[in-house]
Design a protein around this motif. Structure first.
Motif: not given
Length: 383
Positions: A18-35
């Motif tokens: 659960y923690i791994r999937v949560l952390a992975c989605f957080m990484v994707v979400l964080a990079h979606c903030c970058d633009p």
């Protein structure tokens, strides 16, 4: 962060899925903030993206903590440990260092229009792409941005057998002392940032502090800083679980997360006012090794450790694919951003666009990685 499903003793730990999937989605979400963050225009969308991005800084530290649970204590000899880690990390690093530049080249030579300020046409000529296909030996590039973690992870792997031998002999108070010094080290970037405001002029023009200068990058807390502290912390919390009631848990982790987030978010906004668009200064507030990010990471880890999370086959499968998603998603974040900007969806508020981008990029990457995991020929590149 590699997708090892059992700890060093061969036990599967369901909550780590659960923690791994949560952390992975957080990484994707964080990079979606970058633009949106990268525009530095102080607009409402920029503030929103900074806020969302600030809340997600625990993503990578959570991966480091997962590794701390899975890899400590090391039961192999040093050489055998290195060989096993090399097999797991070598193929993904090489494959995606080559694949991602080629994917970007194909994408932009196909005539795709992008409004992302980080993308420049001269970065995607065939000559520039050829350079990227070998200079990854020195470092990652824009196309392979997520791979920065892999280089750092190799450094952790090299030191893990050493620190593991100490952890097996160290007393509880000694580990706590190590973690205490590590926490102090997380305040160094802030001291360095504020020192010039208090009259510090640097050493021969170098603004490093406590021993750091042009001829020495290894300062006072160098050997106690970085991601190894998160790994040791996770091992400590596994060996000495917190016996807190729910009331005590929330009374501690809620203010910790909110204060950590507040410092990160407010600090980023204020730093932008002092140093407009100066990414080198702004990034300090988003350092994964910052004390305020530790506060948020600790809060999430404690909460996830206390929740009654049980084995879930879907979650276990998703967790096994997170390495590939982590490595490949950055390209699909670009695709998702360009797709939204080419439609009327670009008029939506930033937080809606960021959420849509994250779901789209995560889903597409998941499908790709799942497909690669099916064949024996490509499985090692994503698992």
């Amino acid at each position: 962060m590699l997708n090892k499903v059992t700890d060093s003793l061969g036990n599967h730990i369901d909550r780590l899925d659960y923690i791994r999937v949560l952390a992975c989605f957080m990484v994707v979400l964080a990079h979606c903030c970058d633009p949106f963050v990268g525009k530095f225009d102080n607009s409402n969308d920029w503030v929103t993206a900074v806020g969302v991005g600030s809340s997600l800084r625990p993503c990578v530290p959570l991966f480091a903590m997962i590794s701390g649970v899975l890899l400590f204590p090391v039961k192999l000899g040093m050489l055998d440990f290195y060989k096993r880690r090399a097999k797991r990390i070598g193929v993904p690093l090489i494959v995606w260092s080559l694949a991602l530049p080629l994917m970007y080249y194909a994408y932009f030579t196909a005539g795709v229009q992008t409004s992302n300020a980080n993308i420049m046409a001269d970065n995607y000529t065939w000559a520039a792409t050829l350079d990227k296909l070998w200079t990854w030996l020195f470092n990652f590039n824009y196309d392979t941005t997520p791979l920065w973690y892999m280089y750092m992870l190799i450094g952790l792997y090299l030191f893990i057998p050493v620190i593991s031998a100490w952890l097996e002999r160290a007393k509880r108070e000694e580990v706590k002392l190590f973690l205490g010094i590590w926490m102090v080290s997380m305040m160094v970037p802030f001291v360095q940032m504020f020192a010039p405001m208090l009259g510090y002029a640097g050493n021969y023009g170098n603004l490093g502090i406590w021993g750091v200068c042009d001829w020495n990058p290894y300062g006072l807390f160098y050997n106690f800083s970085g991601f190894m502290g998160y790994m040791v912390l996770a091992h400590y919390l596994t060996k000495y679980p917190l016996d807190w009631s729910w009331k005590k848990t929330f009374s501690i982790i809620t203010p910790m997360y909110l204060v950590g987030f507040g410092i990160t978010f407010w600090g980023y906004l204020e730093t932008q006012k002092l140093y407009p668009g100066d990414y080198s200064k702004l990034e300090i507030l988003w350092y994964f090794s910052g004390i305020q990010v530790f506060m948020m990471t600790f809060a999430i880890w404690v909460l996830m450790s206390k929740l009654p999370l049980k084995e879930n086959k879907l979650m276990k499968k998703l967790a096994s694919l997170t390495l590939g998603i982590f490595l490949a998603h950055f390209f699909f974040v670009q695709v998702a951003y360009d797709t939204l900007q080419a439609t009327t969806l670009s008029a939506l508020p930033a937080f809606v666009q960021i959420a849509l981008m994250a779901v789209l990029a995560f889903t597409i990457t998941l499908i790709l990685v799942w497909g690669l995991s099916i064949s024996k020929l490509t499985r090692k590149s994503v698992m």
